[in-house]
Design a protein around this motif. Sequence first.
Motif, PDB file in Angstrom:
ATOM      1  N   ASP A 174      10.666  -7.818  -6.717  1.00 49.93           N
ATOM      2  CA  ASP A 174      11.247  -8.241  -5.447  1.00 49.93           C
ATOM      3  C   ASP A 174      11.660  -9.707  -5.594  1.00 49.93           C
ATOM      4  OD1 ASP A 174      12.058  -7.994  -2.910  1.00 49.93           O
ATOM      5  OD2 ASP A 174      10.071  -7.956  -1.992  1.00 49.93           O
TER       6      ASP A 174
ATOM      7  N   ASP B  79       4.138  -0.249  -6.412  1.00 54.20           N
ATOM      8  CA  ASP B  79       4.581  -0.970  -5.222  1.00 54.20           C
ATOM      9  C   ASP B  79       3.431  -1.756  -4.598  1.00 54.20           C
ATOM     10  OD1 ASP B  79       6.647  -1.725  -3.582  1.00 54.20           O
ATOM     11  OD2 ASP B  79       6.199  -0.187  -2.078  1.00 54.20           O
ATOM     12  N   SER B  80       2.237  -1.180  -4.610  1.00 59.12           N
ATOM     13  CA  SER B  80       1.103  -1.904  -4.019  1.00 59.12           C
ATOM     14  C   SER B  80       0.724  -3.106  -4.892  1.00 59.12           C
ATOM     15  CB  SER B  80      -0.087  -0.973  -3.784  1.00 59.12           C
ATOM     16  OG  SER B  80      -0.636  -0.570  -4.996  1.00 59.12           O
TER      17      SER B  80
ATOM     18  N   PHE C 171       3.183  -5.665  -3.898  1.00 59.17           N
ATOM     19  CA  PHE C 171       2.741  -6.228  -2.611  1.00 59.17           C
ATOM     20  C   PHE C 171       1.667  -7.292  -2.845  1.00 59.17           C
ATOM     21  CE2 PHE C 171      -0.076  -6.206   1.106  1.00 59.17           C
ATOM     22  CZ  PHE C 171       0.839  -6.554   2.092  1.00 59.17           C
ATOM     23  N   GLN C 172       0.756  -6.966  -3.779  1.00 56.92           N
ATOM     24  CA  GLN C 172      -0.293  -7.926  -4.151  1.00 56.92           C
ATOM     25  C   GLN C 172       0.317  -9.235  -4.646  1.00 56.92           C
ATOM     26  OE1 GLN C 172      -3.255  -7.274  -7.365  1.00 56.92           O
ATOM     27  NE2 GLN C 172      -3.816  -5.503  -6.124  1.00 56.92           N
TER      28      GLN C 172
ATOM     29  N   LYS D  16       3.196 -10.456  -4.011  1.00 52.38           N
ATOM     30  CA  LYS D  16       3.828 -11.198  -2.927  1.00 52.38           C
ATOM     31  C   LYS D  16       2.790 -11.872  -2.036  1.00 52.38           C
ATOM     32  CE  LYS D  16       6.790  -7.878  -1.573  1.00 52.38           C
ATOM     33  NZ  LYS D  16       7.919  -7.278  -0.848  1.00 52.38           N
ATOM     34  N   SER D  17       1.722 -11.128  -1.735  1.00 50.17           N
ATOM     35  CA  SER D  17       0.750 -11.715  -0.806  1.00 50.17           C
ATOM     36  C   SER D  17      -0.087 -12.803  -1.467  1.00 50.17           C
ATOM     37  CB  SER D  17      -0.131 -10.624  -0.181  1.00 50.17           C
ATOM     38  OG  SER D  17      -0.632  -9.768  -1.155  1.00 50.17           O
TER      39      SER D  17
END
Lengths: 228, 252
Positions: free
Chosen positions: A75, A182-183, A186-187, A189-190
């Motif tokens: 991303d 994807d998770s 997400f990790q 990114k967070s």
Amino acid sequence: MDHHDKPLQCPYTNNGCPAIAEIKQLKQECERLRKLSQHDPLTGLFNFNHLMNTLETEMERTRRTGLSTGFIMIDLDHFKRLNDTFGHEEGNKALKWFSDILRNNLRRIDIPCRYGGEEFAIILPGIRLSQAVQAAERLRAGLKDSPIQLNDKTINISASFGVDTYASTEDISVEAFIKRADSLLFQAKSKGRNRVCYDKQKITVVPTEVTTEEKDLLFSLRYRDRLS
Amino acid sequence: MNKKRPITISITSGKGGVGKTSIAVNLAYALMNQGHRVLLVDGDLGLANVDILLGISAQTTIRTVLDGEADPLDAVLYLKPGLGILPASSGVPEMVSLGIDQQEKLTTLLSDITSHFDYVLVDTAAGIGSSVLWLNHFASYNIVILTPDPTSLTDAYAIIKTIFTQFDRTLFYIVLNLIREPKEGQKAYETLKKVANQFLNLELEYLGAIPEDKSVKEAVRQQTPFIQKALRCPATRAIMLVAERIKNLRAD
């Protein structure tokens, strides 16, 4: 020889057969449609459709050969803000710029895809997790080294990466595999973006090496004890 | 149901053949003899050992539970009211390296079962494979077993260093096995401690040393824990002492 490779020849005339001309045109149209159905028109990368089909095939190959399939989800960081600041045209330019970085930093057998929006995905056939992580890190470094000109401004764009592999012993669907990667994305990114996240436990641990100094001390102390 | 969390202890060595499983089995009996509820987990997931030492044959193993073919609580085999065994399966090579899915399942499985016990002893496989590391990570305390041989010392040091670098563990418990004279255990321990202190800056704690003992070998042949058989032999007394020291550990 494949009959598709033979140049079309009219049995009656060498010149201006309308049927041959029609067939040639249809063939070109087929080729154009095939590309269109597999590629993303903006970036020239493979599209979501092709990603799903290929991932299915590669996972089957993994089950057959035992070689795991790597998958990276990417991303671009703060892309919406970039779009708002510079406009969509420059945003598209950034997407193309990123696609070039993908193409230049992957193996020839890797399959880079545009997942949608500013999300990208790469299928890496026959790769171990540690190697896939390396590939992601190489891309991250590639971004850092190639700033982009947007509206006469030179800026750096970073990306977040989720990396996973599918092993032959796993019984999961394409969708579940993508969800797992994807998770991890997400990790990434967070945790503050501009990083590569993967499951550390999954990487086969190479035992930490005992150095010569450590060994020497262990042995010398031990032998001294034995002699005393 | 008892909500108290059990004390989980891994028993590991880096190298095989130092008597890990024998010590795990006998420690389990020692703690049980003192009135504690003990679960012994055969962490050698691909090449089970515990069942051989105890002369039992398990139908339901960690493997069948992970495959979803058995209920976790049914997998525990009670040898005595206060001593449960969670057996592993033999000859299943893929269990040696645990995938993330299996790790998650194993965590659920172990936490479902372990709440019924005061102590959970995990006997790990030899080597430094992912299942060994994971089980050491899972356990709150790590006991490293070694013999006074210099090679065993190096292997023990290697696994300590690996667990320390992987999981930031800074305290390890040491048991010497197969010592030939009373002071040999303490001396070998001091060597290991000194090197671990100097290079890794971490703490070791000595739990004791088990002497080489004829009755141990006999017990193995008869598939009985020596502590139940040879009540007054030096190895039994040494194990009891280690068990006493284990009782000072607290659940975190």
